[in-house]
Every structure is written in C-alpha cells, then in structure tokens.
Design a protein around this motif. Sequence first.
Motif, PDB file in Angstrom:
ATOM      1  N   THR B 115      15.275  20.706 -13.060  1.00  0.00           N
ATOM      2  CA  THR B 115      15.816  19.622 -12.494  1.00  0.00           C
ATOM      3  C   THR B 115      16.039  19.524 -11.141  1.00  0.00           C
ATOM      4  O   THR B 115      16.459  18.569 -10.233  1.00  0.00           O
ATOM      5  N   LYS B 116      16.094  20.737 -10.457  1.00  0.00           N
ATOM      6  CA  LYS B 116      16.356  21.003  -8.856  1.00  0.00           C
ATOM      7  C   LYS B 116      15.082  20.233  -8.088  1.00  0.00           C
ATOM      8  O   LYS B 116      15.410  19.777  -7.130  1.00  0.00           O
ATOM      9  N   MET B 117      14.251  20.309  -8.909  1.00  0.00           N
ATOM     10  CA  MET B 117      12.792  19.707  -8.313  1.00  0.00           C
ATOM     11  C   MET B 117      12.647  18.241  -8.192  1.00  0.00           C
ATOM     12  O   MET B 117      11.670  17.552  -7.731  1.00  0.00           O
ATOM     13  N   LEU B 118      13.424  17.638  -9.254  1.00  0.00           N
ATOM     14  CA  LEU B 118      13.322  16.296  -9.281  1.00  0.00           C
ATOM     15  C   LEU B 118      13.740  15.411  -7.976  1.00  0.00           C
ATOM     16  O   LEU B 118      14.668  15.768  -7.339  1.00  0.00           O
ATOM     17  N   VAL B 146      28.118  14.704  -7.537  1.00  0.00           N
ATOM     18  CA  VAL B 146      26.548  14.586  -7.258  1.00  0.00           C
ATOM     19  C   VAL B 146      26.144  16.131  -6.553  1.00  0.00           C
ATOM     20  O   VAL B 146      25.296  16.623  -7.068  1.00  0.00           O
ATOM     21  N   LEU B 149      26.194  18.878  -8.901  1.00  0.00           N
ATOM     22  CA  LEU B 149      24.858  18.608 -10.048  1.00  0.00           C
ATOM     23  C   LEU B 149      23.644  19.195  -9.310  1.00  0.00           C
ATOM     24  O   LEU B 149      22.862  19.799  -9.826  1.00  0.00           O
ATOM     25  N   ILE B 150      23.494  18.610  -7.979  1.00  0.00           N
ATOM     26  CA  ILE B 150      22.171  19.244  -7.539  1.00  0.00           C
ATOM     27  C   ILE B 150      22.392  20.583  -7.026  1.00  0.00           C
ATOM     28  O   ILE B 150      21.093  21.195  -7.080  1.00  0.00           O
ATOM     29  N   LEU B 152      23.932  23.033  -8.914  1.00  0.00           N
ATOM     30  CA  LEU B 152      24.281  23.717 -10.252  1.00  0.00           C
ATOM     31  C   LEU B 152      23.030  24.764 -10.480  1.00  0.00           C
ATOM     32  O   LEU B 152      23.325  25.873 -10.927  1.00  0.00           O
ATOM     33  N   PRO B 153      21.688  24.281 -10.525  1.00  0.00           N
ATOM     34  CA  PRO B 153      20.720  25.031 -11.078  1.00  0.00           C
ATOM     35  C   PRO B 153      20.710  26.432 -10.091  1.00  0.00           C
ATOM     36  O   PRO B 153      20.348  27.355 -10.202  1.00  0.00           O
ATOM     37  N   TRP B 214      22.060  12.208  -0.070  1.00  0.00           N
ATOM     38  CA  TRP B 214      23.090  11.408  -0.799  1.00  0.00           C
ATOM     39  C   TRP B 214      24.350  11.274  -0.141  1.00  0.00           C
ATOM     40  O   TRP B 214      24.726  10.343  -0.268  1.00  0.00           O
TER      41      TRP B 214
END
Lengths: 289, 276
Positions: B115-118, B146, B149-150, B152-153, B214
């Motif tokens: 998800t971090k690579m999105l 936001v 979330l970015i 969190l991984p 962001w």
Amino acid sequence: MATRHSRSAARLMMAPAVVLLLGWMLVPLIMTLYFSFRNYFPLRPDRVPGWAGFSNYERFITSSSFWPSVQTTLVIVGGVLVITVLLGILLAMLLDQPMWGQGVVRILVIAPFFVMPTVSALVWKNMFMDPTNGLLAHLWRVFGAEPVAWLSQVPTGSIVMIVSWQWLPFATLILLTAIQSLDGEQLEAAEMDGAPPLKRFWFIILPHLARAITIVILIQTIFLLSIFAEIFVTTGGAFGTRTLTYLIFQRVLESQNVGLGSAGGVYAIILANIVALFLMRIVGKNLDA
Amino acid sequence: MARAVTTQRKAINTAIAWAIGLLIFFPILWTILTSFKTEAQAIADPPLFLNFDWTLENYAIVQDRSDYMRFLWNSVILAGGSTLLGIVIAVPAAWSMAFVPSKRTKDILLWMLSTKMLPAVGVLYPIYLLFIQLGLLDSRFGLVIVLMLINLPIIVWMLYTYFREIPGEILEAARMDGATLREEILYVLTPMAIPGIASTVLLNFILAWNEAFWTLNLTAVDAAPLTAFIASYSSPEGLFFAKLSAASTMAIAPILILGWFSQKQLVRGLTFGAVK
C-alpha cells in the motif's frame, strides 16, 4: 506456545491497522478506476458527465504530451539512479576507510536527506542556479564564462542534479551499512594473496553489495517515480520537465479533466506495481531468514 | 585483526573525505550563512563568506510578514499527530505479528508494504473529492489522518523488526508466572520495546515533516505546514535570497538535529528491515 485465546486477541489487535490500510487502498483505488471510465469535468457544467469506455485510456497515451512525459520520467529516474548508486558506492567505500572525524563527515554527507523537498528545490533554484545572482553564475563569471540559465537551458539535467543531491545520502548510508558488514578477513586474505585493489573491489566488495544495491535501486525508483515538489517549485512542469506524475497532477487538478487524469493514474499505479513486485520479492525472502 | 594503517594514508583519507563531505553539505551551510546577511550582501559578487555584518533581521521579517510560527505549529501538529496516532494503531498490530505469528503474517506484512507503493498521484482526485465532501480540505485533522495512513506501513514494519528481536521466552516466562496479556505488554514488553518505538517515532516524524505532496495539494491557509510555506516563496518579489534562507533555515533546523540522531534507524526503516 500461543494459546487459542492469545491468537484471537492477536487478530483483534491487528484489525485496526489492517482495516484502515484496506480502506485507504481500496476506496480511492475503486474511485480512480470508476472515474477513469467516465467523462467528468467538475468545473465545466456545460459538458455532460457520462460513460467514456476506454476512451480516456486511449486519449491519455495518444495525447502529444504523453511520450515526452514518459521520456522525462525515464531520464530523471535513470539519471538520479546512475548518479546516486555510482557516487554512493564510491562514498561508502571512502567513509569505510580509517580517518579522523569520521562521525562528523558522515553527518555532513547525510544531511541533505533531511532537508524538506520544497526547501532544497528553492535553495538550488535561486541561490545556486539563478543566472544573475546564483552562486554558480558567480563561479562561471570568475572563469570568464557566460552564466548558464540552468532551469531553462538544461531543465531536466538541473532537476536530476537537485534530486540526486537529496538522494545521494540515502544510497551512501545504505551501502555503507552493507560494506561495514563485510568480513574484513576475507579482504585481507585476498590482499595477501596479491589481489590488486580493482580485483578486490570487483570480486569481493561488489558481489557483497549486490543485494544492497538492488534494494537502493528499487526503493529509490518507487520514490523517484512520484517526485513532485521538486518540479512544482522549480519549473512547474515547463521546459519539458513534465513527468508522468506531474502530467497526471495537471490533468486532474489544473485542468480538472478527472476522467483523463484518472486513466493516467491507473497507468501510474500499474507502473509502480511492476517495480514494487521485485522489491517485495527481496523483502519477502528476507522475512524467512 | 585490524591492519595497522599508516598515518599518512589516514591523513589522505581524512582530507578527501572532509572535502567531499563539506562539498555535499555546502548548500545547507550557504543557506544558513545567507540567512544572516542583508539582501544586498546575499547577492554580492564576489560572494561573501564570513566577512559580512551578521544580522538577525531576516528572521524577524519572515515572522512578521507571514506569521512563520503558525506554519511551524501546523508542521508540529501534523508530524507529531500523525506519528503518535500511527504508533497507537501500529503497536498492537506489530506486537501480534511478532509474537503470535500465523501463516498469513508474512502476506499481511507484504501487503501493507504494497500500500506504501501506491503512487499518490494515482489517488489524488478521489482523496481530494473525499476531502471536499467531508469538509476536510485545509484542515489539520484530515491531513493528520492522511499522513498517518501513508506512514503506517513503515511504522508497522519498523516496530515489527524491533519486536522480533525481543526474545519470546521472556514473554512466556511472564505468562507462566501468571501475568495477564495487559500486564505482559505493559510491564514486560514495553520497557524492552521503548528504544525501538522511540526510533520509529523519530524517523516517522521526519518523514511526515518533510512530506510534500499531500501537504501541498490538500492545504491552503489554515492547515498549511512549512513545506507549503516555503513553496510560497517560489514566486519571488525583488530581493529575497536572505529571507528565503532565513525561512528555509528555520524549516530544516529541527529536522537536521533530529535526523542526526536517527541515522541508524533510517537504514532499517526505509529498507523495511532488508538492510540492517
């Protein structure tokens, strides 16, 4: 051994993180997919929204700005990778040598990584690359040369330069960590057997660094594919510095052509996932060890 | 055994390394120096290195004109808030994955990483739209979420690699002695995990502080942190090198200091434990 009780507790403890990340991934992703098949202009009430089929995908790659942006992306990502990995290896080997004040030198080398992207872009743009008052212009004049208008004459090269400055510390630090785990006795043995420095580098140091280099390349690629602030505050995408990321940003927020931008977004996601797949394989292998 | 190195060789290494180190650090040094010059001195040709009249006026002007403290405060809230919130959510998750691993733990960890690579730009419009709909545009709360979330991984991964180094036998012993799950976490695990948690906080605070996609796209005035404040200098008016330098120095100084403490964690955190 874990009891059944602790197992269900464990699942419960994992839930918030998993649910949040799942939502963070799926909701926007589904929305982007949905928009990519729509004609959607939020600021143009005269254009009726409706289904677009694959026309956004088709128009995105056939537009005249698509291939130049792919080319710019490749030049920036490739250029920064080559510079940071090559210089990173040399710097890491240098920093591994015995010297006075090693800790201080390491701090000096790492520092650029902690400078926020907008600051490093603006400082380079104005104080170094400005064609009248920049430090490089002063330097050029000292040697009687005509100062270069960096960001309009060699815009892509200038951005590669700025971004390399930011990422060189990362490559150096990781390669240094890897070099320090190298068995010194092996090198010593090779030296005693009469292996010249170049051979010691090629046959012992480089193979030892292979994994770290791969990781540097993959992680940097993922971050470099999405650099934004460095372009936003230097050229604003002008002079052929529009990367794929920047092109999508312009389509979505500047011209508010959400359908077209979302189709571009889907391409970007696919591209990033291809790189990510390789990275995950390496990281995954490491988990088993 | 380490080889004896001649003093001469060491001196040469030292000279080369310091020269290169100073060259790489130079843009930062130059920015700091320029922040203490007057605007005229800042663009003097030939450039002035130390032989100028040091002044603090740029710092005062930057604060007066643009209320620098407000942006600083936003940066602190965004970076601090998102990091702490991330830690609260990630500690239980990392704990359970490190100490009660199941067949799927590895898949979950790798999926989190993915998800971090999105690429952010791929989901820019949906997030933008959701922010408008929920009234979160230019709000600190929305941005804290936001940024959390970015990162969190990375937080989960770092904590996981630290937790895995804690010997599980100690926890078992505590359990045998009748410690409840709560006691086990509070009195046995936490003291051993503090260094790892501290490193994770440090690195993620830095990442959130410097985040510039962001924060640039989802803020305008109220929630704008230092990244956006500095970006506002991209359309210059007249002489402004010294003021730009003062603003930049203030924006990067706290992180440079924190960053020096986090060198080691940087490697672990950003390579997801693949290089230690």
